[in-house]
Design a protein around this motif. Sequence first.
Motif, PDB file in Angstrom:
ATOM      1  N   PRO A  22       0.739   8.539  -0.589  1.00  0.00           N
ATOM      2  CA  PRO A  22       1.967   7.832  -0.173  1.00  0.00           C
ATOM      3  C   PRO A  22       2.862   7.441  -1.348  1.00  0.00           C
ATOM      4  CG  PRO A  22       0.088   7.019   1.057  1.00  0.00           C
ATOM      5  CD  PRO A  22      -0.464   7.910  -0.026  1.00  0.00           C
ATOM      6  N   SER A  23       2.266   6.944  -2.417  1.00  0.00           N
ATOM      7  CA  SER A  23       3.074   6.555  -3.583  1.00  0.00           C
ATOM      8  C   SER A  23       3.672   7.780  -4.265  1.00  0.00           C
ATOM      9  CB  SER A  23       2.212   5.787  -4.593  1.00  0.00           C
ATOM     10  OG  SER A  23       1.681   4.633  -4.015  1.00  0.00           O
ATOM     11  N   ARG A  25       4.533  10.559  -2.840  1.00  0.00           N
ATOM     12  CA  ARG A  25       5.668  11.018  -2.018  1.00  0.00           C
ATOM     13  C   ARG A  25       6.879  10.115  -2.225  1.00  0.00           C
ATOM     14  NH1 ARG A  25       4.632  10.964   3.774  1.00  0.00           N
ATOM     15  NH2 ARG A  25       6.157  12.615   4.017  1.00  0.00           N
ATOM     16  N   ALA A  26       6.648   8.811  -2.337  1.00  0.00           N
ATOM     17  CA  ALA A  26       7.764   7.882  -2.553  1.00  0.00           C
ATOM     18  C   ALA A  26       8.444   8.168  -3.889  1.00  0.00           C
ATOM     19  CB  ALA A  26       7.260   6.443  -2.505  1.00  0.00           C
TER      20      ALA A  26
ATOM     21  N   TRP B   9      11.362   1.870  -1.409  1.00  0.00           N
ATOM     22  CA  TRP B   9      10.048   2.334  -1.867  1.00  0.00           C
ATOM     23  C   TRP B   9       8.990   2.063  -0.796  1.00  0.00           C
ATOM     24  CZ3 TRP B   9       8.312   4.979  -6.139  1.00  0.00           C
ATOM     25  CH2 TRP B   9       6.926   5.028  -6.285  1.00  0.00           C
ATOM     26  N   ALA B  12       9.269   4.461   2.107  1.00  0.00           N
ATOM     27  CA  ALA B  12       8.808   5.806   1.764  1.00  0.00           C
ATOM     28  C   ALA B  12       7.280   5.850   1.708  1.00  0.00           C
ATOM     29  CB  ALA B  12       9.405   6.243   0.427  1.00  0.00           C
ATOM     30  N   GLU B  13       6.682   4.782   1.169  1.00  0.00           N
ATOM     31  CA  GLU B  13       5.216   4.748   1.067  1.00  0.00           C
ATOM     32  C   GLU B  13       4.551   4.654   2.441  1.00  0.00           C
ATOM     33  OE1 GLU B  13       3.185   3.023  -2.913  1.00  0.00           O
ATOM     34  OE2 GLU B  13       4.105   1.566  -1.611  1.00  0.00           O
ATOM     35  N   VAL B  17       1.587  10.384   6.314  1.00  0.00           N
ATOM     36  CA  VAL B  17       1.363  11.547   5.451  1.00  0.00           C
ATOM     37  C   VAL B  17       1.180  12.794   6.320  1.00  0.00           C
ATOM     38  CG1 VAL B  17      -0.196  12.595   3.765  1.00  0.00           C
ATOM     39  CG2 VAL B  17       0.322  10.147   3.640  1.00  0.00           C
TER      40      VAL B  17
END
Lengths: 181, 50
Positions: A22-23, A25-26, B9, B12-13, B17
């Motif tokens: 996730p990080s 991708r961010a 941020w 997005a996180e 997934v």
Amino acid sequence: VTSSPNPLDDRAFRENLVAIIPSLRAFARGLCGSRDLADDLAQEALAKAWAARDSFTAGTNFKAWIFRILRNHFYTTANVARRFVLMDPHTTVDLVSVAPTQGAERIRHDIEAGLAALPPPQREALMLVESGLQWDEIAAIADCPIGTIKSRITRGRAALRLYLEGPPPETPVAAGLSQRA
Amino acid sequence: VSDALRQLWSNAESDPVPDDFLALLDQLDAARANPGNPAASRDADDDRDA
């Protein structure tokens, strides 16, 4: 690439990879804007990290290590193959295709479009500081001194504020001077 | 500006997934477990080239 004296075993390394997705991708999204390209970039960084797993030292910051891999891959690919085109507010379709009219979505849209207008080093610094990394880790990822990172963040935030709020209104004196000029 | 960046941020996180991320790791695992298996290696290479 140097060998680590204490590499993680493959299972632990994979767990780190899954947890960091996730990080990753961010950060990728912040760097290249387009969500699809960002996911391509993040996947390629994962594959590179897996291939280079023996160079990771257990006990050091995994996020900083893999962010550096992604960042270097982004700049190498952008500069050499022009695949991940450095963001341009006029070409970043994902970010500016539909402008929402109000609320949090409007703010998100505006901040993404503002980010796209910044030079890549400022954009990178602004995203990294939101990632929870320490100053020295951010500087190591961006391969520059801490002072340079802080300067990029200050200038980036000021530019974003200007983008979001517009230029300050002309004062009467300045307006008068402008009319006489 | 700082709040908006933090929110950007965070959003997005928290995005789910996509499955292909975990599939990529599975293929990399398979390629490592069976280095002589051309199919596994090819899959992993394809993902790297994607």
